[in-house]
Design a protein around this motif. Structure first.
Motif, PDB file in Angstrom:
ATOM      1  N   ARG A  38       0.831  -1.213   0.000  1.00 33.40           N
ATOM      2  CA  ARG A  38       0.000   0.000   0.000  1.00 33.40           C
ATOM      3  C   ARG A  38       0.862   1.257   0.000  1.00 33.40           C
ATOM      4  N   PRO A  40       0.437   5.809  -0.243  1.00 32.84           N
ATOM      5  CA  PRO A  40      -0.546   6.906  -0.211  1.00 32.84           C
ATOM      6  C   PRO A  40      -0.992   7.298  -1.622  1.00 32.84           C
ATOM      7  N   SER A  41      -0.081   7.175  -2.569  1.00 38.75           N
ATOM      8  CA  SER A  41      -0.405   7.542  -3.950  1.00 38.75           C
ATOM      9  C   SER A  41       0.633   6.933  -4.881  1.00 38.75           C
ATOM     10  N   ARG A 186      -4.463   8.786  -5.950  1.00 41.14           N
ATOM     11  CA  ARG A 186      -4.297   8.858  -4.496  1.00 41.14           C
ATOM     12  C   ARG A 186      -5.375   8.023  -3.815  1.00 41.14           C
TER      13      ARG A 186
END
Lengths: 203, 203
Positions: A38, A40-41, A186
């Motif tokens: 994962r 954030p963007s 995002r």
């Protein structure tokens, strides 16, 4: 291109846009593992997500393309990103009697919600992000055994998850997509799905 | 990818191949004119036909993309080549009361026969050539007024051909295509059309 007939003729083509939510953004940086992580963007260029194992304007064909190209042929890369839906992942989890299916286990680059039958999204559908980035849906992603192996390893108490995953994820494993316009995606983005008109007319 | 279920599950998907004939091969080398010229063959790279006005991995968006992108945005080029069918060109000519419509008047890069409703070829369909070159159908090409202007200029005795062309060529103007695998396309080639499975499954 200044065609007075076009607007009139086009008026009969449904073109309703749907909003979806980007719940999770991920990248798979290890060439040897499908598992994604994962972020954030991510920032897309025309090859996909730089550093991701599926990044590239071209790719080497594999067994998925075996009916069309000899293995290891350089072809255009239509599998730059894979996207899965929260609704379909929940359905696959239920069918496998698991609590959940996480997008990283599938090597996905995005988990979205609000498009329940994502795997049936027609090729040519556009997904537009607030940054201006635009993705083109390249069609359904067929399940293979590798995510099943990841899931089996994480659930040693269950049996037969590799084959069960392939069976139950068929038609529920999301789509492959490629970049039409670079930009950022995002986590938390509200994205807009623009349907392809009948017969995938190039608008 | 070594998925034992796949062959079985896929067996219900029709996958019949159709042979078409490449009657004419063309390129449009002048940036200011859509008119293309006949060649014995063209050699494709991943951007299309080098030297053609539509060559490129990317392009600037125009009014065709106005619902999706601001004009002059750099986007992926899905209009590398345009293909028209002999059957549809004859139909448009008949509707315009002309003897014929030549592919160069439409700026086409190929005229093919054997796929009568080419304009309805689904996006994702592959066209495979003897050289190993592979094209991906990107969907129907909508008519604009420019070929109509070419046709009107060539038929000064007829009236109203610009608007009539746009009207009568709608749904009969062929498709846009992009290169999946580089190679040569030759006049006289017998090419193979590989249909896209239901829901444009990435095979």
């Amino acid at each position: 291109m200044n065609d007075p007939n076009r607007r009139t003729l086009g008026a009969s083509v449904p073109n309703d846009r749907v909003e979806i939510v980007v719940e999770v953004v991920l990248s798979a940086p290890q060439p040897g593992s499908l598992v994604s992580i994962r972020l954030p963007s991510v920032r897309l260029n025309f090859g996909g997500i730089p550093g991701d194992r599926h990044h590239g304007l071209t790719m080497r064909s594999n067994s998925r393309d075996a009916k069309v190209y000899a293995r290891d042929t350089e072809i255009r890369n239509r599998r730059q990103l894979t996207i899965v839906s929260a609704e379909e992942c929940a359905d696959v989890a239920r069918r496998l009697r698991l609590d959940r299916i996480e997008p990283e286990w599938l090597g996905a680059n995005a988990l979205v919600s609000g498009y329940p039958h994502l795997s049936r999204m027609p090729a040519g559908t556009r997904i537009m992000f607030p940054s201006g980035a635009g993705l083109l849906c390249e069609g359904e992603n067929l399940p293979c055994r590798y995510p099943g192996e990841v899931i089996q390893e994480l659930h040693p108490g269950a049996r037969g998850l590799v084959r069960a995953f392939v069976r139950e994820a068929y038609g529920r494993r999301g789509v492959a997509a490629s970049v039409e316009r670079p930009g950022e995606i995002r986590a938390g983005d509200r994205a807009c799905v623009i349907p392809v008109p009948a017969y995938a007319t190039i608008t």
